[in-house]
Write a protein that holds these residues in place. Structure first.
Motif, short mmCIF file in Angstrom:
data_model
loop_
_atom_site.label_atom_id
_atom_site.label_comp_id
_atom_site.label_asym_id
_atom_site.label_seq_id
_atom_site.Cartn_x
_atom_site.Cartn_y
_atom_site.Cartn_z
N GLU A 132 94.92 27.41 -21.51
CA GLU A 132 94.21 26.99 -20.29
C GLU A 132 93.07 26.04 -20.61
O GLU A 132 92.70 25.20 -19.79
N ASP A 133 92.51 26.17 -21.81
CA ASP A 133 91.44 25.27 -22.24
C ASP A 133 91.97 23.95 -22.77
O ASP A 133 91.19 23.09 -23.20
N GLY A 134 93.30 23.78 -22.78
CA GLY A 134 93.89 22.52 -23.20
C GLY A 134 94.30 22.45 -24.65
O GLY A 134 94.70 21.38 -25.13
N HIS A 135 94.24 23.56 -25.37
CA HIS A 135 94.65 23.55 -26.77
C HIS A 135 96.18 23.60 -26.89
O HIS A 135 96.88 24.06 -25.97
N ASP A 136 96.67 23.12 -28.01
CA ASP A 136 98.10 23.16 -28.34
C ASP A 136 98.35 24.49 -29.06
O ASP A 136 98.02 24.64 -30.23
N VAL A 137 98.92 25.46 -28.34
CA VAL A 137 98.94 26.85 -28.80
C VAL A 137 100.36 27.28 -29.16
O VAL A 137 101.31 27.08 -28.39
N HIS A 138 100.48 27.92 -30.33
CA HIS A 138 101.77 28.41 -30.79
C HIS A 138 101.60 29.83 -31.33
O HIS A 138 100.79 30.07 -32.22
N VAL A 139 102.35 30.76 -30.77
CA VAL A 139 102.29 32.16 -31.16
C VAL A 139 103.43 32.46 -32.11
O VAL A 139 104.59 32.08 -31.86
N VAL A 140 103.13 33.14 -33.20
CA VAL A 140 104.17 33.61 -34.12
C VAL A 140 103.94 35.10 -34.34
O VAL A 140 102.81 35.56 -34.49
N ALA A 141 105.03 35.87 -34.32
CA ALA A 141 104.91 37.32 -34.44
C ALA A 141 106.19 37.93 -34.97
O ALA A 141 107.28 37.45 -34.67
N ARG A 142 106.03 38.98 -35.76
CA ARG A 142 107.21 39.72 -36.23
C ARG A 142 107.92 40.39 -35.07
O ARG A 142 109.15 40.40 -34.97
N ASP A 143 107.12 41.00 -34.16
CA ASP A 143 107.66 41.73 -33.02
C ASP A 143 107.43 40.93 -31.75
O ASP A 143 106.31 40.46 -31.48
N LEU A 144 108.48 40.78 -30.96
CA LEU A 144 108.34 40.12 -29.67
C LEU A 144 107.60 41.05 -28.70
O LEU A 144 107.49 42.25 -28.93
N PRO A 145 107.07 40.51 -27.61
CA PRO A 145 106.16 41.28 -26.75
C PRO A 145 106.67 42.66 -26.34
O PRO A 145 105.92 43.65 -26.42
N LEU A 146 107.92 42.76 -25.90
CA LEU A 146 108.41 44.05 -25.42
C LEU A 146 108.78 45.00 -26.56
O LEU A 146 109.20 46.13 -26.31
N GLU A 147 108.56 44.56 -27.80
CA GLU A 147 108.76 45.42 -28.97
C GLU A 147 107.42 45.93 -29.53
O GLU A 147 107.41 46.72 -30.47
N THR A 148 106.32 45.49 -28.98
CA THR A 148 105.00 45.85 -29.50
C THR A 148 104.51 47.15 -28.87
O THR A 148 105.06 47.65 -27.88
N VAL A 149 103.42 47.68 -29.44
CA VAL A 149 102.82 48.89 -28.88
C VAL A 149 102.32 48.65 -27.46
O VAL A 149 102.23 49.58 -26.66
N SER A 150 102.01 47.40 -27.13
CA SER A 150 101.56 47.09 -25.77
C SER A 150 102.60 47.47 -24.73
O SER A 150 102.26 47.83 -23.60
N ALA A 151 103.87 47.40 -25.11
CA ALA A 151 104.94 47.73 -24.16
C ALA A 151 105.03 49.22 -23.90
O ALA A 151 105.62 49.65 -22.91
N VAL A 152 104.48 50.04 -24.81
CA VAL A 152 104.50 51.49 -24.65
C VAL A 152 103.33 51.96 -23.79
O VAL A 152 103.38 53.03 -23.17
N ALA A 153 102.29 51.17 -23.71
CA ALA A 153 101.03 51.60 -23.10
C ALA A 153 101.19 51.95 -21.62
O ALA A 153 101.92 51.29 -20.88
N ALA A 154 100.47 52.99 -21.21
CA ALA A 154 100.35 53.28 -19.78
C ALA A 154 99.60 52.16 -19.08
O ALA A 154 99.79 51.91 -17.89
N ALA A 155 98.73 51.48 -19.84
CA ALA A 155 98.06 50.25 -19.40
C ALA A 155 97.19 50.47 -18.16
O ALA A 155 97.21 49.70 -17.22
N TRP A 156 96.45 51.55 -18.20
CA TRP A 156 95.41 51.80 -17.21
C TRP A 156 94.09 51.34 -17.80
O TRP A 156 93.81 51.60 -18.97
N TRP A 157 93.26 50.66 -17.02
CA TRP A 157 91.98 50.18 -17.51
C TRP A 157 91.09 51.38 -17.84
O TRP A 157 90.69 52.15 -16.96
N TYR A 158 90.78 51.54 -19.15
CA TYR A 158 89.92 52.64 -19.58
C TYR A 158 89.53 52.39 -21.03
O TYR A 158 90.41 52.23 -21.88
#
Length: 309
Positions: A21-47
Motif C-alpha cells: 500500500e505504501d508503493g513498495h515492490d513486495v514479494h513474500v516467500v514462505a515454506r508454508d502457504l497461508p492456509l497451512e500456517t498456525v494462523s489458519a488454526v487460530a480462533a482469531a478473536w482479538w485478545y
C-alpha cells in the motif's frame, strides 16, 4: 524499494499488504502457504494473549482493533462480537483496557464465575481472511511464492522477517519456542458472544462463535510438538467450556485442530543491519496474538522500511 517478506502467516501477509500500500515492490516467500500456517488454526478473536511487552502490545493491539473494526463494516468474515472475560474473584482492570473502547465490569457472570469484564472485539474467520490478504497483495502488484528458506535472503533492498517459529533457525533465536494449542470445533448451537474463562493455575478456556462453527479451546503447552489432537484433552476442553455454557455438552463435534503459537519473552520488532547483505526488519514472537497485533505491527514495520529508503 524491493521488499522480501519471509513468512505467510497473518503477520507476514499483513506486513506485505501494508508495505505494498505504501508503493513498495513486495514479494513474500514462505515454506508454508497461508492456509497451512498456525494462523489458519487460530480462533482469531482479538485478545492480547502470550505477548509482551504490555505497552507496545497495547499500542499495536489498539491500532489493529481500529483496522479490524473498519473491515467488519465491509468484510463478511470479520465480525464484531460481544465478548466476556470471566474470573474467579474480582481482578483489576485488564492491562490492555485502553485498547478497546467499551470495556465494562459485568457482575452477572454465568456458571458460578464471580466476576467478568465485557467488551466488543473482532472475530476474524481465517479461512477467508488469509486468502483475502493474498488477493489484496496480488491486486497491489505483490507476489507470494512457496519456497524452503534455510537462511534469511540477502537480496532485495530490505527483508522483513515474519517467519514465526522458523526463527529458531533463520535468526538463530533460541528464545522463540512453540506453545501447543489444541481446540475443538463444534456445530453452531445458538452462541453469539465470545466467552473466555481465566481460572488461576489452568489454561484459558474460550468459546469463539463463527459463521459455520464454534471454536472451543484450549491448551497452553510450552515446547510441545505433538501434532495429533489428544482425545482426553478434547474432553477436558469441552467439560471446561460446558461450565460456562452448558449447551456445549450436547453440541455435535465437527473436528479437532492443533497449532503451535510462536512465543517469545517479548515480540521482536526492530531493524538489523547486516554486513554485505540487505537490512532485516524482524517482526516475530507474537505468541497467541498474531491477529490481535497484526496491523499495528505492520504499521511499525512500514515505518522501519521507510526509514531505510
Amino acid at each position: 524499494m524491493r521488499v522480501l517478506v519471509v513468512g505467510a502467516g497473518v503477520v507476514g501477509l499483513t506486513c506485505a499488504v501494508r508495505l505494498a500500500e505504501d508503493g513498495h515492490d513486495v514479494h513474500v516467500v514462505a515454506r508454508d502457504l497461508p492456509l497451512e500456517t498456525v494462523s489458519a488454526v487460530a480462533a482469531a478473536w482479538w485478545y492480547p494473549y502470550l505477548a509482551q511487552p504490555q505497552d507496545r502490545v497495547s499500542s499495536w493491539g489498539a491500532r489493529t482493533y481500529e483496522v479490524l473494526a473498519e473491515q467488519a463494516d465491509v468484510l463478511p468474515f470479520v465480525r464484531m462480537r460481544r465478548s466476556h472475560e470471566l474470573h474467579d474473584g474480582h481482578p483489576p482492570e485488564p492491562w490492555w483496557a485502553g485498547a478497546v473502547p467499551d470495556l465494562v465490569r459485568d457482575d452477572s457472570a454465568p456458571g458460578g464465575w464471580s466476576g467478568a469484564w465485557s467488551f466488543t472485539a473482532p472475530v476474524v474467520e481465517m479461512r477467508h481472511y488469509l486468502p483475502w490478504l493474498c488477493e489484496r497483495l496480488d491486486a497491489l502488484g505483490g507476489t507470494l511464492t512457496r519456497g524452503a528458506v534455510s537462511t534469511l535472503p540477502t537480496g532485495g533492498d530490505v527483508v522483513v522477517n515474519a517467519s514465526g517459529l522458523g526463527n529458531r533457525l533463520l535468526a538463530a533465536d533460541a528464545g522463540v519456542h512453540p506453545v501447543r494449542g489444541q481446540v475443538v470445533r463444534i456445530a453452531p448451537c445458538g452462541i453469539e458472544d465470545v466467552w473466555l474463562a481465566a481460572a488461576p493455575g489452568s489454561a484459558l478456556t474460550y468459546v469463539v462463535p463463527r459463521s459455520e462453527d464454534v471454536v472451543v479451546g484450549g491448551t497452553e503447552e510450552p515446547d510441545d510438538w505433538r501434532a495429533d489432537p489428544d482425545p482426553q484433552t478434547a474432553r477436558d476442553i469441552l467439560a471446561r467450556a460446558a461450565r460456562i455454557l452448558p449447551g456445549i455438552a450436547s453440541a455435535p463435534v465437527l473436528g479437532h485442530r492443533v497449532g503451535w503459537r510462536p512465543a517469545r519473552s517479548s515480540v521482536r520488532l526492530e531493524t538489523e543491519h547486516r554486513d554485505g547483505a540487505s537490512p532485516v526488519v524482524h517482526c516475530y514472537g507474537h505468541g497467541g496474538a498474531g491477529v490481535t497485533l497484526s496491523w499495528g505491527c505492520a504499521d511499525e514495520v512500514a515505518s522501519h522500511v521507510a526509514a531505510l529508503a
